[in-house]
Design a protein around this motif. Structure first.
Motif, short mmCIF file in Angstrom:
data_model
loop_
_atom_site.label_atom_id
_atom_site.label_comp_id
_atom_site.label_asym_id
_atom_site.label_seq_id
_atom_site.Cartn_x
_atom_site.Cartn_y
_atom_site.Cartn_z
N ILE A 377 0.99 -1.11 0.02
CA ILE A 377 0.03 0.14 -0.09
C ILE A 377 0.78 1.23 -0.01
N ILE A 378 2.05 1.07 -0.13
CA ILE A 378 2.96 2.27 0.00
C ILE A 378 2.55 3.26 -1.18
N SER A 379 2.47 4.64 -0.85
CA SER A 379 2.05 5.54 -1.50
C SER A 379 3.01 6.29 -2.59
N ASP A 380 2.72 6.80 -3.65
CA ASP A 380 3.71 7.48 -4.52
C ASP A 380 4.53 8.45 -3.73
N GLU A 381 4.04 9.36 -2.72
CA GLU A 381 4.65 10.22 -2.07
C GLU A 381 5.66 9.53 -1.30
#
Length: 395
Positions: A377-381
């Protein structure tokens, strides 16, 4: 003395010295972030060695575990439970195979595929010598006596003699060596499609297809170890989907329970009915608590849109790391959100320490590879944040 120091010293007094722990006492997590007792924040790029695929404190996972704990956690495999049957049905459908067995860990899942392959051979051919399993050099398949011997690394074949016989090793991507090893004593080939522990090394696609063809020709079972690569880690639910093959047996674990220990192995047409009552079993495997967690993971990670986003984020992450202007980085490789950054054995310890000081938690693989296994679930940010820190440390 601080609470952190007290816990570290107490551990050294009462625990066997089997782990080289980092000097951090973790307290809680949220999403892809972890916090220690002193409230220092870390971006988690190892997710419990690929286990916390939905991150930390995931609302649906926490709710499912809490609800199940309040009704039934363990019933044994003498009875049916709905969470068990639901999870098995979902996993079979996602795999394209026929039947499943739930265990407690990756090593136990690999023990299960080893037993199944050997019994298939004995049942089919009646030859007690046709029980050898070929594995690859630099592989890793677990820490039981049998799976240590299945592991193609000499450093693991020490100190715990006698090991279980019945394994032989060939180099990865060497098709001639594989074919030469396939004599009339061989019942199966066991492979990781990305060798994680030895440095995140994907196998060549042509080699994998050719091995599958040889196995079919000789009625040798093809076993794929998906313990680290499975459950969405590489951008498809199982990595073998990207190789265009259909294994006879598959083992998986790590992310399957989202943090609750569980493992499984699956069998295709040839091996689906090999194990019969009394051939194999487990007390805790498939317990209701683990299956409640697995159902949440299977529902979310099994979604094609979720998997496509994992692949997109993995491509973005690898491209950004590859673009870092650094003579220090020797290679970047991997699949999906399973990424290896080769820095060399002389630099690896210092690099990991510096990343940790700047709030990034990463792993070592092989002699000199930084291994990244972030929550899916890691975000682009957060990917951008990680790359910026790596630019400071690795450039």
């Amino acid at each position: 003395m601080s609470d952190t120091q007290t816990i570290i010293e107490t551990e050294s007094t009462h625990f066997m010295n089997t782990y080289g722990r980092f000097p951090i006492v973790l307290d809680h997590g949220e999403g892809c972030l972890l916090y220690d007792l002193d409230q220092n924040e870390y971006l988690d790029l190892n997710s419990g060695i690929g286990v916390n695929c939905l991150g930390h404190n995931h609302p649906a996972l926490v709710k499912a575990i809490a609800n199940q704990a309040g009704t039934l956690m363990q019933a044994s495999n003498l009875y049916y439970t709905k969470p068990l049957v639901d999870a098995g049905q979902k996993l079979v459908k996602l795999s394209g195979l026929k039947k499943v067995f739930f265990a407690n860990s990756g090593a136990e899942a690999n023990e299960g595929v080893i037993k199944t392959a050997r019994k298939y051979s004995i049942d089919t051919y009646g030859d007690p010598k046709r029980v050898q399993i070929i594995t690859l050099n630099n592989s890793f398949h677990g820490r039981t006596i049998a799976t240590l011997e299945a592991t193609g690394q000499d450093k693991f074949h020490q100190n715990f003699y006698p090991f279980t016989a019945g394994f032989k090793y060939v180099d990865a991507n060497d098709l001639a060596a594989m074919e030469d090893a396939m004599d009339d004593t061989v019942c199966a080939v066991l492979m990781e499609l990305v060798q994680g522990e030895s440095g995140v090394r994907p196998l060549d696609a042509g080699y994998v297809k050719a091995v599958e063809a040889l196995c079919k020709e000789k009625d040798i079972l093809l076993i794929i170890d998906e313990i680290q690569t499975g459950v969405g880690r590489t951008g498809t639910f199982f990595s073998y989907e990207q190789y265009g093959i259909q294994p006879d047996l598959v083992s998986c674990a790590k992310g399957l329970g989202g943090g609750v220990p569980t493992g499984a192995f699956l069998a295709g047409e040839k091996a689906a009915d090999i194990l019969q009552p009394g051939d194999h079993g487990t007390t805790f495997g498939g317990n209701a608590l683990a299956m409640a967690a697995a159902n949440v993971v299977l529902d979310q990670v099994g979604d094609p849109a979720f998997l496509a986003d994992v692949k997109r984020k993995g491509d973005k992450f690898m491209q950004a790391i590859s673009a870092i202007d650094s003579d220090h980085i020797q290679d970047v490789r991997g699949m999906g959100l399973m990424i290896g950054i080769e820095v060399g054995p002389e630099a690896i310890a210092d690099d990991l320490a510096k990343l940790r000081e700047k709030g990034l938690l990463a792993l070592k693989a092989g002699a000199g590879t930084i291994r990244l296994l972030p929550p899916l679930i890691i975000s682009d940010e957060q990917i951008d944040q990680a790359v910026n820190v790596m630019k400071e440390v690795l450039a």
